[in-house]
Design an enzyme around this catalytic site. Structure first.
Site, PDB file in Angstrom:
ATOM      1  N   SER A 146       0.827  -1.197   0.000  1.00 35.56           N
ATOM      2  CA  SER A 146       0.000   0.000   0.000  1.00 35.56           C
ATOM      3  C   SER A 146       0.869   1.257   0.000  1.00 35.56           C
ATOM      4  CB  SER A 146      -0.960  -0.034   1.188  1.00 35.56           C
ATOM      5  OG  SER A 146      -1.913   0.999   1.101  1.00 35.56           O
ATOM      6  N   ASP A 303      -2.110   6.370  -3.990  1.00 38.56           N
ATOM      7  CA  ASP A 303      -0.957   5.675  -3.429  1.00 38.56           C
ATOM      8  C   ASP A 303      -0.485   4.587  -4.403  1.00 38.56           C
ATOM      9  OD1 ASP A 303      -2.973   3.814  -3.075  1.00 38.56           O
ATOM     10  OD2 ASP A 303      -2.405   3.288  -1.031  1.00 38.56           O
ATOM     11  N   ASP A 305      -0.645   1.380  -4.820  1.00 40.81           N
ATOM     12  CA  ASP A 305      -1.550   0.361  -5.357  1.00 40.81           C
ATOM     13  C   ASP A 305      -2.925   0.929  -5.702  1.00 40.81           C
ATOM     14  OD1 ASP A 305      -2.087   0.620  -2.568  1.00 40.81           O
ATOM     15  OD2 ASP A 305      -3.091  -1.312  -2.550  1.00 40.81           O
ATOM     16  N   ASP A 307      -5.457   2.291  -4.234  1.00 40.32           N
ATOM     17  CA  ASP A 307      -6.714   2.102  -3.515  1.00 40.32           C
ATOM     18  C   ASP A 307      -7.052   3.326  -2.672  1.00 40.32           C
ATOM     19  OD1 ASP A 307      -4.748   1.663  -1.584  1.00 40.32           O
ATOM     20  OD2 ASP A 307      -5.637  -0.189  -0.817  1.00 40.32           O
TER      21      ASP A 307
END
Length: 555
Positions: A146, A303, A305, A307
């Site tokens: 993340s 960010d 990834d 999400d």
């Protein structure tokens, strides 16, 4: 527990490659402290998967710990899922080693006879969630840490509903992973004479269906048509949002999408930021500079990834200011419920979900529209769990958490920066129809429901001693809870280690509520070496109360 030196020695004598052994020898000779931290425990495969610093050792993310985790997952699936074509989707972000770890994951799953759908390149975590249901898969694995610093990587496990694993599946998988004691138990390749599963490469087809479904969630196409010239600066912070966020905004109809070219480069070293986290104001520095250069109205950052999403907007003086996750979530909830009401889409079966540490402003907004709100533990997997539970009897409108996660609709069962970015841009067009900027819309919401201010302090406590310090902080607050906070008496204490009282799964979280309507939540992070203090204050003096709360509690 075995002595860390003995564990390290066993790696030198075990089935590990020479490069790994050379790195262990280097630690033995030159950095005994790092050696201890690398081997003093096994990297915990928790209820959300793995997350840790990359490197050699049992307490690190490496090809062996990833292989062992995957073998445990495969064992669970084979023992509990029937069928000849059991499918698992695998994706990865732009972090260092993510592609390697994803390939190892795919290889081990296939060696165990499972049918793997592996993405051809980096993709957002929410697209992995989407792909699971699109492909009819039993499970999914996303290789990502993340928004963590560059030293970290991780491994998230999802189940057939597209949500991250929850009870009882999560604890059962954890138990299977714990049974894998060393890499000799891992099928990195199929046993001789046994048929391997298939690895199919996926990508563009899933992208197209994913984007089509995202765009179907939008509510104000007429507003977009009137304000398609709204200028948006977007940065993926070197992550995989660059794949789809700008394309979604363009397909929505927005024509003024500006990039930060040096941050469009997918790079796990995140060279232009200290931390690739849109929660950190510094992460948006280059994007804000670009916004001032081109005269943009909005800055959107995602960010690694893709999400989580953060935004910054222009205030009444024309200065770019950053919204926190509570503000963005409240504003989007207000916008979506307003439009659903205008379109006649609201009824008692529709609902919103938020986490317990997310602002109560969302609760008050929902009350105005007569919409039910579910409160869940921190983590979007608990939001997804509510959506799954209510699939037949209700409809999820939207939901989010203060840590910059938001989602709309039921296509994705995780927070989705692609959906959130589109909704922010559309909300800006809708607000412009009323002569408002996003900043002014937020002020309008405060005027109606009362001003609120939130704050977050994360104390980083690394290594073995840090974990012990975090535990002591929680024990101290339980034994000696504050009697007043920012001058107001504490009227309620909620301890989430007592599920019979909270109605929630057991969790190491404390909350303190005051008579003035303020709230403090304290919890150790489940994925990082941190303890987090969440502050929420209400009233015209909320800013001052936040600072008072920080000074009182964070030592």
């Amino acid at each position: 527990m075995a002595d860390y030196k003995e564990v390290a020695k066993s790696w030198l004598e075990g089935p590990y490659d020479q490069e790994t052994k050379d790195q262990i020898l280097d630690l033995m000779n030159n950095d005994p402290t790092a050696l201890e931290d690398a081997f003093y425990r096994n990297l915990e495969f928790g209820t959300g998967g793995l997350r840790g610093i990359m490197g050699v050792g049992t307490n690190r993310m490496n090809k062996y710990t990833v292989g062992m985790a995957t073998q445990g997952l495969a064992n669970y699936i084979k023992a509990n899922v029937q069928g000849e074509d059991v499918k698992v989707c695998v994706s990865y972000d732009s972090r260092n080693n993510s592609k390697l770890f994803a390939q190892i994951t795919a290889d081990v799953l296939a060696a165990n006879g499972l049918h793997v759908y592996l993405f051809d390149d980096i993709r957002p975590t929410p697209e992995l969630s989407y792909a699971i249901r699109y492909e009819g898969a039993t499970a999914g694995v996303m290789v990502t840490a993340s928004h963590n610093p560059k030293e970290y990587n991780g491994y998230k496990v999802f189940w057939n509903d597209g949500g991250q694993i929850t009870a009882p599946v999560d604890t059962d998988i954890v138990a299977e992973v714990a049974k894998i004691a060393d890499p000799t138990q891992v099928l990195f390749a199929p046993k001789e004479g046994e048929k391997a599963g298939v690895i199919d490469i996926i990508g563009e087809e899933v992208d197209e269906h994913y984007m089509t479904d995202i765009l179907s969630l939008m509510l104000s196409p007429e507003s977009i048509a009137r304000h398609k010239d709204i200028k948006v600066v977007y940065t993926p912070l070197h992550g995989c949002g660059v794949k789809l966020v700008p394309e979604c905004l363009k397909r929505l109809g927005f024509e003024g999408i500006y990039h930060v070219p040096e941050q469009d480069v997918a790079d796990g070293n995140f060279p232009t930021v200290v931390s690739p986290n849109p929660e950190e104001p510094a992460a948006m520095k280059l994007a804000i500079a670009k916004a001032d250069e081109v005269g943009a109205d909005i800055v959107i950052a995602t960010d690694p990834d893709a999400d989580r999403m953060g935004i910054a907007v222009r205030d009444n003086d024309g200065k770019i200011v950053q919204f926190n996750g509570n503000q963005t979530g409240s504003m989007l909830t207000y916008y979506i419920l307003t439009r659903w009401a205008e379109l006649g889409k609201l009824d008692p079966s529709k609902y919103v979900v938020k986490t317990i540490v997310t602002t109560e402003l969302i609760t008050e907004i929902c009350a105005k529209f007569g919409v039910k709100v579910y409160n869940v533990l921190t983590g979007f997997k608990y939001i997804a769990e509510v959506v799954k539970r209510n699939e037949k009897d209700g409809e999820f409108i939207c939901g989010g958490e203060e840590s910059f996660g938001f989602n709309v609709g039921q296509f994705v069962r995780d927070k989705c920066a692609q959906v959130a970015a589109c909704m922010v841009a559309e909300c800006a067009a809708w607000a412009a129809d009323q002569g408002l900027t996003l900043y002014q819309l937020m002020q309008k919401i405060y005027a109606e429901f009362g001003y609120r201010k939130e704050g977050l302090v994360s104390l980083v406590k690394k290594g073995k001693t840090g974990a012990e310090e975090i535990q002591k902080i929680m024990v101290d607050f339980r034994q000696c809870p504050p009697k007043e906070l920012a001058g107001s008496p504490v009227c309620k204490v909620v301890d989430y280690l007592e599920p019979e009282k909270t109605g929630q799964p057991k969790s190491n979280v404390l909350q303190f509520f005051t008579e003035a309507g303020d709230v403090v939540s304290i919890r150790p992070s489940g994925t990082e070496p941190k303890i987090k203090f969440y502050f929420g204050a209400k009233g015209d003096n909320a800013d001052a109360k936040i600072e008072a709360l920080k000074a009182q509690l964070v030592k």
